[in-house]
Design a protein around this motif. Structure first.
Motif, PDB file in Angstrom:
ATOM      1  N   LEU A   4       1.533  -3.008   7.579  1.00 38.65           N
ATOM      2  CA  LEU A   4       1.591  -2.021   8.655  1.00 38.65           C
ATOM      3  C   LEU A   4       2.811  -1.119   8.525  1.00 38.65           C
ATOM      4  CD1 LEU A   4       0.582  -4.202  11.726  1.00 38.65           C
ATOM      5  CD2 LEU A   4      -0.823  -2.558  10.499  1.00 38.65           C
ATOM      6  N   TYR A   5       3.922  -1.676   8.114  1.00 40.84           N
ATOM      7  CA  TYR A   5       5.164  -0.917   8.061  1.00 40.84           C
ATOM      8  C   TYR A   5       5.331  -0.150   6.765  1.00 40.84           C
ATOM      9  CZ  TYR A   5       6.369  -3.522  12.211  1.00 40.84           C
ATOM     10  OH  TYR A   5       6.366  -4.046  13.471  1.00 40.84           O
ATOM     11  N   THR A   6       4.579  -0.495   5.756  1.00 39.89           N
ATOM     12  CA  THR A   6       4.727   0.201   4.482  1.00 39.89           C
ATOM     13  C   THR A   6       3.803   1.403   4.359  1.00 39.89           C
ATOM     14  OG1 THR A   6       3.148  -1.297   3.461  1.00 39.89           O
ATOM     15  CG2 THR A   6       5.474  -1.878   3.283  1.00 39.89           C
ATOM     16  N   LYS A   7       2.863   1.552   5.272  1.00 40.39           N
ATOM     17  CA  LYS A   7       1.971   2.709   5.218  1.00 40.39           C
ATOM     18  C   LYS A   7       2.755   3.978   5.526  1.00 40.39           C
ATOM     19  CE  LYS A   7      -2.427   0.618   6.398  1.00 40.39           C
ATOM     20  NZ  LYS A   7      -3.527   0.595   7.360  1.00 40.39           N
ATOM     21  N   LYS A   8       2.406   5.032   4.819  1.00 37.11           N
ATOM     22  CA  LYS A   8       3.066   6.315   5.027  1.00 37.11           C
ATOM     23  C   LYS A   8       2.499   6.970   6.289  1.00 37.11           C
ATOM     24  CE  LYS A   8       4.719  10.010   2.173  1.00 37.11           C
ATOM     25  NZ  LYS A   8       4.661  10.647   0.864  1.00 37.11           N
ATOM     26  N   GLN A   9       3.376   7.455   7.124  1.00 37.04           N
ATOM     27  CA  GLN A   9       2.944   8.104   8.359  1.00 37.04           C
ATOM     28  C   GLN A   9       2.336   9.472   8.051  1.00 37.04           C
ATOM     29  OE1 GLN A   9       3.006   7.097  11.552  1.00 37.04           O
ATOM     30  NE2 GLN A   9       3.808   5.093  11.023  1.00 37.04           N
ATOM     31  N   LEU A  10       1.253   9.790   8.709  1.00 36.30           N
ATOM     32  CA  LEU A  10       0.656  11.112   8.576  1.00 36.30           C
ATOM     33  C   LEU A  10       1.436  12.101   9.434  1.00 36.30           C
ATOM     34  CD1 LEU A  10      -3.122  10.172   8.833  1.00 36.30           C
ATOM     35  CD2 LEU A  10      -1.796  10.622   6.768  1.00 36.30           C
ATOM     36  N   ALA A  11       1.505  13.323   8.980  1.00 33.55           N
ATOM     37  CA  ALA A  11       2.222  14.348   9.730  1.00 33.55           C
ATOM     38  C   ALA A  11       1.465  14.634  11.027  1.00 33.55           C
ATOM     39  CB  ALA A  11       2.343  15.619   8.911  1.00 33.55           C
ATOM     40  N   ALA A  12       2.200  14.720  12.113  1.00 36.28           N
ATOM     41  CA  ALA A  12       1.589  15.019  13.409  1.00 36.28           C
ATOM     42  C   ALA A  12       1.181  16.490  13.449  1.00 36.28           C
ATOM     43  CB  ALA A  12       2.571  14.723  14.526  1.00 36.28           C
TER      44      ALA A  12
END
Length: 47
Positions: A4-12
């Protein structure tokens, strides 16, 4: 759980207000009057 923490966040996505919203807020702020009497503050809308 580590995944869960290693996934790259998508740009809002950019959230831009509508022109009607901006116009409403500007007109409201122009009509709003604050009157301070002693330690009390009165808000009136001049419409």
């Amino acid at each position: 759980m580590g995944k869960l923490y290693t996934k790259k966040q998508l740009a809002a996505p950019k959230m831009l207000p509508k022109k009607e919203t901006i116009s409403f807020l500007l007109n409201y702020s122009k009509a709003l009057r604050m009157i301070k009497v002693g330690n009390m503050t009165f808000e009136t809308i001049a419409n």
